[in-house]
Design an enzyme around this catalytic site. Structure first.
Site, PDB file in Angstrom:
ATOM      1  N   ASP A 183       0.878  -1.158   0.000  1.00 59.98           N
ATOM      2  CA  ASP A 183       0.000   0.000   0.000  1.00 59.98           C
ATOM      3  C   ASP A 183       0.925   1.219   0.000  1.00 59.98           C
ATOM      4  O   ASP A 183       2.105   1.122   0.336  1.00 59.98           O
ATOM      5  CB  ASP A 183      -0.963   0.001   1.194  1.00 59.98           C
ATOM      6  CG  ASP A 183      -2.158   0.934   0.937  1.00 59.98           C
ATOM      7  OD1 ASP A 183      -2.080   1.778   0.005  1.00 59.98           O
ATOM      8  OD2 ASP A 183      -3.165   0.832   1.663  1.00 59.98           O
TER       9      ASP A 183
HETATM   10  C1  BGC Z   1      -4.924   3.425   0.011  1.00 58.81           C
HETATM   11  C2  BGC Z   1      -5.011   2.449  -1.149  1.00 58.81           C
HETATM   12  C3  BGC Z   1      -4.770   3.173  -2.449  1.00 58.81           C
HETATM   13  C4  BGC Z   1      -3.425   3.879  -2.383  1.00 58.81           C
HETATM   14  C5  BGC Z   1      -3.102   4.668  -3.636  1.00 58.81           C
HETATM   15  C6  BGC Z   1      -3.638   4.229  -0.028  1.00 58.81           C
HETATM   16  O1  BGC Z   1      -3.638   5.223   0.945  1.00 58.81           O
HETATM   17  O2  BGC Z   1      -5.011   2.729   1.226  1.00 58.81           O
HETATM   18  O3  BGC Z   1      -6.249   1.804  -1.161  1.00 58.81           O
HETATM   19  O4  BGC Z   1      -4.842   2.284  -3.530  1.00 58.81           O
HETATM   20  O5  BGC Z   1      -3.435   4.801  -1.292  1.00 58.81           O
HETATM   21  O6  BGC Z   1      -3.914   5.779  -3.736  1.00 58.81           O
END
Ligand code: BGC
Length: 615
Positions: free
Chosen positions: A228
């Site tokens: 993530d």
């Molecule tokens: C979120 C993800 C997301 C990623 C990119 C993160 O903060 O938890 O779900 O895909 O950011 O935006």
């Protein structure tokens, strides 16, 4: 030697290390010398959030169709529909040069308070896994990848970057992992995204048992694991644990750290090669899909409307719905003019167009007179004048339609909800309007259950319209006027009170730790086993027709592990209009030596029936 192996053999240590960390917020590192292109990823999951500048993390993105969010989608229980939506998402991804869509999310709804529940499917792993697999298969059937997220036990936003989710083995295996397992083994997502949080003491990004032992070895996951965004703490430890790609980039110090670790013997180069092999496999696969072109904005908007109508759940109806030629309709609630159709955070889509619920109602209302009152302010304040205005128009109307949207500040990625309540003004508004108008229909826009006890008694009907996507305004009108017969059923329980919810005493945790003290007993598994009354149970949803069940057959007296059991039942549409029914099969173990939930969903089917028809 395969093409991938021969590429790896030609790569320098520096190139390998660079490939395992992003080059920008949304791209991997290309290797022009060897003809390896970059891979472009974008959020998801209910639309394409493609930012024009890949170096930017800002919210504004190119226009895309905003479909209903996952909590809505699961309420459709419609595998074919999710497949179709996946294909449309892929078309938009291709038009925007996107190789991998970051979604869907298969985390369980452990508490209704999780701020991100609108992005997750269900409180039941079988339903969540089935829905996730359908969406993934739809997207990937067009040559676009997915990223199943957030693996694992990411069930709250409070301290999401650090909280330690302490989950016992059975709860992990029976509740928190099966949706991921189903999606991985059935639909083979190209990538899986690890969670930010710790699981039993170890960060998701460094969790060898989850990333390597279970995901890759046990389930046979063949794609790559991506972090993530910002979830990696120790890059070398993460690589060893099975985390292949760190995002976002660029992060030269990380790349240097990996090179150094290989040189000084801290990291076996074979571990790096394995991550490189997995990433290259997906980069090469993605490159096989030609990108560019355009998508049909109007057709996708129409699809979003169809999907949205299928996801709506008619919670209560005394017969007022579908509306029958009302002459004067009082339309009350800010959300009738400003559609509340998606949640905040990384999944926020810049829609191609947005239906105004009031206007869509007007289009189907024939000669009826529509009047409007905003009913509640944008913020948390109380405004008695707005309530008076609403009461005035409700009093003289044949029917009052109350569009009640949970404000964005109450529900978003990044924080949890403090309670399950509507705003005090919204509750007072519903109470005041229902006191003068018995034909009051409440239409809800929210991503997770809200408390209804204080106001539901006086209503004639309640339609749960969820975070309905950009075409939801039209879909609401379709359902209210009976152009679509509602067929959605709840993918999560509507509890009576927050204090009744299974995780209540263990949410959101303290001192950096959240203990999953309720174990296996989340959602209906808890309410059923405890014999607790709820407002609306999992699987509940009304229709404008009725269904009769007859002649249930079970293929075998005994359950034999290898073959399973087939359950058949004749379902007849015993009412006057066409409709769809969702047949649900639950199992109950009569002989278990261990404590088990009273019942568990193990199968379902959605059937479409004309009046009098049997299937
Ligand atoms: C979120 C993800 C997301 C990623 C990119 C993160 O903060 O938890 O779900 O895909 O950011 O935006």
């Amino acid at each position: 030697m395969s093409d991938i192996q021969s590429l790896i053999a030609q790569m320098t240590l520096e190139e390998k290390a660079a490939l395992c960390t992003g080059a920008s917020a949304w791209t991997t590192t290309p290797i022009p010398r060897l003809g390896v292109p970059q891979l472009l990823v974008s959020d998801g999951p209910h639309g394409i959030r493609r930012v024009a500048d890949v170096h930017s993390m800002t919210i504004k993105s190119l226009p895309a169709t905003c479909f209903p969010t996952a909590s809505s989608l699961a309420s459709s229980w419609d595998v074919a529909l999710l497949h179709e939506m996946g294909q449309a998402l892929a078309e938009e991804a291709i038009a925007r040069d996107v190789d991998v869509i970051l979604g869907p999310g298969a985390n369980m709804k452990r508490s209704p308070l999780c701020g991100r529940n609108f992005e997750y499917f269900a409180e039941d792993p079988y339903l969540a896994g089935t829905m996730a697999a359908a969406l993934i298969e739809g997207i990937q059937s067009q040559g676009v990848g997915t990223s199943l997220k957030h693996f694992a036990a990411n069930n709250q936003e409070y301290e999401r970057f650090s909280i330690d989710a302490q989950v016992d083995e059975r709860a992990l295996r029976e509740i928190y992992l099966p949706a991921f397992e189903m999606a991985v083994t059935k639909a083979k997502p190209w990538t899986v995204m690890c969670s930010y949080n710790r699981i039993n003491g170890t960060f998701g990004s460094e969790h060898r048992q989850l990333l390597t032992d279970i995901l890759k070895n046990e389930w046979g996951f063949e794609g790559f694991v991506v972090s993530d965004w910002g979830a990696v703490h120790n890059r070398v430890a993460a690589l060893r644990a099975g985390l292949d790609l760190e995002m976002p980039g660029p992060k030269p110090t990380r790349v240097d750290g990996v090179i150094e670790a290989v040189r000084n013997g801290d990291l076996d180069e074979a571990v790096l090669d394995e991550a490189v092999r997995r990433i290259l496999t997906i980069v090469c696969r993605a490159a096989e899909t030609p990108k560019g072109g355009d998508f049909d904005i109007a057709a996708h908007h129409a699809l979003a409307r169809k999907i949205s109508a299928e996801t709506m759940v008619l919670l209560k109806n005394n017969g007022i719905l579908p509306l029958r030629d009302p002459q004067h309709i009082a339309v009350i609630g800010r959300a009738a003019m400003e559609a509340h159709f998606q949640g905040g955070g990384s999944s926020h889509i810049n829609p191609t167009q947005v239906d105004v619920p009031f206007n869509e109602l007007q289009k189907l209302a024939g000669n009826a007179e529509l009047s409007f009152a905003a009913g509640y302010p944008k913020d948390d304040s109380r405004d008695p004048v707005l309530i008076e205005q609403a009461v005035t128009i409700a009093q003289t109307a044949d029917v009052a339609l109350l569009y009640i949207a949970l404000p964005s500040y109450k529900e978003s990625e990044g924080y949890d909800r403090p309670d399950m309540d509507l705003t005090a003004q919204q509750v007072a508004l519903i109470q005041a309007v229902t006191a003068v108008q018995p034909n009051t229909v409440v239409i809800l826009n929210n991503g997770a259950p809200v408390a209804t006890r204080a106001w539901i008694g006086g209503t004639a009907a309640v339609l749960e319209a969820w975070m309905m996507g950009q075409a939801g305004g039209g879909a609401i009108a379709d359902v209210l006027f009976g152009r679509v017969n509602p067929s959605g059923k709840l993918a999560e329980t509507y509890p009576l009170r927050l204090a009744d919810t299974p995780a209540h005493l263990n949410f959101p945790g303290e001192n950096g730790v959240v203990r999953y003290g309720e174990g296996l007993f989340i959602g209906y598994r808890y309410y059923d086993t405890k014999e607790l009354p709820v407002q609306f149970p999992f699987g509940h949803g009304l229709s404008y027709t009725t269904f009769a069940y007859d002649n249930m057959r079970v293929s075998d007296e005994e359950f034999k592990d290898v073959y399973g059991i087939t359950v058949s039942v004749d379902v007849t549409n015993s009412g006057a209009v066409a409709g769809q029914e969702i047949v649900q099969v639950y199992v109950h173990d009569r002989e278990s030596r261990l404590i088990r939930p009273y019942k568990e969903l193990k199968g379902f089917a959605k059937v479409s029936l004309q009046p009098g028809e049997t299937k």
